[in-house]
Design an enzyme around this catalytic site. Structure first.
Site, mmCIF file in Angstrom:
data_model
loop_
_atom_site.group_PDB
_atom_site.id
_atom_site.type_symbol
_atom_site.label_atom_id
_atom_site.label_comp_id
_atom_site.label_asym_id
_atom_site.label_seq_id
_atom_site.Cartn_x
_atom_site.Cartn_y
_atom_site.Cartn_z
ATOM 1 N N GLY A 130 61.186 12.133 36.972
ATOM 2 C CA GLY A 130 60.792 13.375 36.317
ATOM 3 C C GLY A 130 59.795 13.077 35.221
ATOM 4 C CG LEU A 131 56.858 16.075 34.299
ATOM 5 C CD1 LEU A 131 56.604 17.521 33.880
ATOM 6 C CD2 LEU A 131 55.534 15.342 34.522
ATOM 7 C CB SER A 132 57.105 11.680 29.527
ATOM 8 O OG SER A 132 57.443 11.240 28.240
ATOM 9 N N GLY A 133 60.039 13.206 28.801
ATOM 10 C CA GLY A 133 60.663 14.265 28.013
ATOM 11 C C GLY A 133 61.588 15.169 28.794
ATOM 12 C CB SER A 134 62.264 15.593 32.404
ATOM 13 O OG SER A 134 62.502 14.256 32.815
ATOM 14 N N GLY A 135 64.397 14.330 30.159
ATOM 15 C CA GLY A 135 65.796 14.001 29.896
ATOM 16 C C GLY A 135 66.346 12.894 30.785
ATOM 17 C CB SER B 54 59.084 6.683 39.815
ATOM 18 O OG SER B 54 60.185 7.538 39.637
#
Length: 199
Positions: free
Chosen positions: A34-39, A108
């Site tokens: 997932g995106l950076s900051g998604s958890g 990824s």
């Protein structure tokens, strides 16, 4: 293709199944993407902690941590990102072979890289978990101020800004981290592991 010559594969005396039997649970990789900051890291560590508390053999491979050691020679070019994921896939496979449940928290961003890692594992051992969170929410959180730096041009090729993120087509599990709490996310993942008789 390996560059090394004159090498021979040696089968281990103790097998993956032997270790699983001794442990009393299965082994697999929980591949958080997932995106950076998604958890990803927060949820991965919460899952790992709960596994540990239940006496289950586990380990966390975190993107930033691995870049401090094993992958400290890699940058963020497309080639380096692909090699980063390839190496992590191979390390994760060793953990799975050792009978552990390994959680990996890596952006990824490329489907082909994640699919390449999936091919290293037997059926059911690679569990892709898409931490789905709108980029607006990720930017609002921005725990490392990376989006702000990317927007200002201080960071180039940042995923979601000027480098693509390719969401999974058919992940084993999707967690909407903007809608679920960490505890609810962990519960959903544990329910999946129980349904698959891994734990």
């Amino acid at each position: 293709m390996t560059k090394a010559t004159n090498i021979t594969w040696h089968d281990a005396t103790i097998t993956k199944q032997d270790r699983r039997s001794q442990n009393g649970h299965g082994s697999c990789v929980l591949w958080f993407t997932g995106l950076s900051g998604s958890g990803k890291s927060t949820i991965a560590n919460a899952v790992s902690n709960e596994l540990f508390q239940q006496g289950i053999n586990e380990y966390v491979l975190d993107g930033d941590n691995v870049r401090h050691g094993l992958n400290k020679d890699l940058g963020f070019s497309e080639y380096d990102r692909t090699e980063n994921i390839r190496r992590i896939g191979e390390v994760a496979k060793l953990f799975v072979d050792s009978g552990k449940i390994v959680t990996t928290a890596f952006i990824s961003p490329f489907k082909s890289d994640r699919d390449g890692v999936r091919e290293l594992f037997e059926d059911g051992e690679f569990i892709e978990i898409f931490i789905d969170c709108p980029i607006e929410e990720c930017e609002r959180r921005d725990p490392k101020q990376l989006y702000a730096k990317a927007r200002s041009g201080q960071i180039k090729d940042f995923t979601g800004i000027d480098s693509p993120y390719e969401a999974p087509d058919r992940p084993e599990l999707t967690i909407r981290s903007d809608q679920l709490s960490v505890e609810e996310s962990v519960e959903a993942i544990f329910n999946f592991l129980k349904e698959k008789n891994i734990i």
